[in-house]
Design an enzyme around this catalytic site. Sequence first.
Site, short mmCIF file in Angstrom:
data_model
loop_
_atom_site.label_atom_id
_atom_site.label_comp_id
_atom_site.label_asym_id
_atom_site.label_seq_id
_atom_site.Cartn_x
_atom_site.Cartn_y
_atom_site.Cartn_z
N ARG A 86 0.84 -1.22 0.00
CA ARG A 86 0.00 0.00 0.00
C ARG A 86 0.87 1.26 0.00
O ARG A 86 0.56 2.24 -0.68
CB ARG A 86 -0.96 -0.02 1.20
CG ARG A 86 -1.98 1.12 1.13
CD ARG A 86 -3.10 0.97 2.15
NE ARG A 86 -2.61 1.10 3.52
CZ ARG A 86 -3.36 0.90 4.60
NH1 ARG A 86 -4.64 0.56 4.47
NH2 ARG A 86 -2.86 1.04 5.81
N LYS A 113 -2.73 6.98 1.31
CA LYS A 113 -2.53 7.22 2.74
C LYS A 113 -1.45 8.29 2.88
O LYS A 113 -0.27 8.01 3.07
CB LYS A 113 -2.13 5.92 3.45
CG LYS A 113 -2.42 5.96 4.93
CD LYS A 113 -2.48 4.59 5.53
CE LYS A 113 -2.42 4.62 7.04
NZ LYS A 113 -3.52 5.31 7.70
N GLU A 169 -16.41 6.28 5.38
CA GLU A 169 -15.64 5.58 6.42
C GLU A 169 -15.66 6.45 7.67
O GLU A 169 -16.34 7.47 7.71
CB GLU A 169 -14.20 5.33 5.96
CG GLU A 169 -13.42 6.58 5.58
CD GLU A 169 -11.98 6.29 5.13
OE1 GLU A 169 -11.47 5.19 5.38
OE2 GLU A 169 -11.38 7.20 4.53
N1 PXG Z 1 -9.54 4.75 7.11
C1 PXG Z 1 -8.66 5.71 7.44
C2 PXG Z 1 -8.93 7.11 7.03
C3 PXG Z 1 -7.50 5.39 8.14
O1 PXG Z 1 -6.62 6.35 8.45
C4 PXG Z 1 -8.22 3.08 8.18
C5 PXG Z 1 -9.34 3.47 7.47
C6 PXG Z 1 -8.02 1.63 8.52
O2 PXG Z 1 -6.99 1.08 7.71
P1 PXG Z 1 -6.04 -0.08 8.24
O3 PXG Z 1 -5.17 -0.38 7.08
O4 PXG Z 1 -5.29 0.45 9.42
O5 PXG Z 1 -6.92 -1.21 8.59
C7 PXG Z 1 -7.26 4.05 8.51
C8 PXG Z 1 -6.01 3.71 9.23
C9 PXG Z 1 -4.05 6.91 14.09
C10 PXG Z 1 -3.94 5.93 12.97
O6 PXG Z 1 -2.99 7.32 14.57
C11 PXG Z 1 -5.02 5.63 12.20
C12 PXG Z 1 -4.89 4.72 11.16
C13 PXG Z 1 -3.69 4.13 10.93
C14 PXG Z 1 -2.63 4.47 11.71
C15 PXG Z 1 -2.75 5.38 12.74
O7 PXG Z 1 -5.17 7.25 14.48
N2 PXG Z 1 -5.96 4.46 10.42
#
Ligand code: PXG
Length: 305
Positions: A67, A166, A199
Amino acid sequence: MCARQIINVLQSNDINYMKIFLNNQLVNSEDAKVSVFDHGLLYGDGIFEGIRLYDGCIFKLEEHLIRLEQSAKAIMLEIPMDRSALREAVCKTCRANNLKDGYIRLLVTRGVGNLGLSIKNCHQPQIIIIADKIQLYPSEYYEKGLKIITVPTRRNNSAALPPTIKSLNYLNNILAKIEAQNLGYQEAIMLNDQGFVAECTGDNIFLLKEGTLYTPRIAAGSLKGITRQVVLDIADALNIPVQEEDITRYDTWVADELFLTGTAAEIVPIVEVDARSIGEGTPGTVTAQFLKAFKKKVSKDGVML
Ligand code: PXG
């Protein structure tokens, strides 16, 4: 525990003693510095991944690296390390901090440029890896479930800034989080510009209705979450039918069960949306099944340190 081990434990609890990976080497955190001219700081121009380490095993590392590469490609950023070097750097950083369980933040910034948007003067992307103890969500979230609301801030339009990237620019999500927290909530549903559920601010969203699992399509404006994919795989193994389709606020209000997924959150049951209680107003039984299956997977499905 010998004196050296005790010192290691003490040191790894303190960010001043953390080892940070910065451009090919491990440095002490006080020496881990980037320039004020880095476009990651000036413009949020860069990308990142948040990754979990469970019992000495980096969960879904390969998927996170893929990713990251795709985010890089989308913003035309060349990561100055290949996948296997990055994999090794992530492991090395965890080992240097004596971690068995933790949270890894892997960033690639555009690097130093001048005070202009152009990427043409940015010649050296910066790679930063921080590996730290994980700040787990309060256990109350999992036991009692979380109450959330829909906020007015819409998720970025894919034609402007694809939510699949991301990127280091999280202001869209931060504005939504501020709105939620101002009203006393910790997470929020973000809609896309057509009014469908995209989301949450840092998590993907799922609902269960009459035995089927529903989640928004990625094209609705969601990140292609790694945990989201794990949940889709679990649904397959549990023979639970899945539909990826447009979801309305109404659909969330009348869901039998609802939960969020994310690297930090894992799987969090939701018991209220916009003051409507979900199901019985307590964490759902199918959600609990997913969480149990998820916990089983985490120390098996990754790269050993
Ligand atoms: N949507 C968004 C906007 C995210 O930022 C997810 C979905 C879930 O994706 P994953 O791949 O983690 O299952 C994310 C990921 C934080 C933090 O510090 C948040 C995420 C990742 C890392 C840190 O709040 N969210």
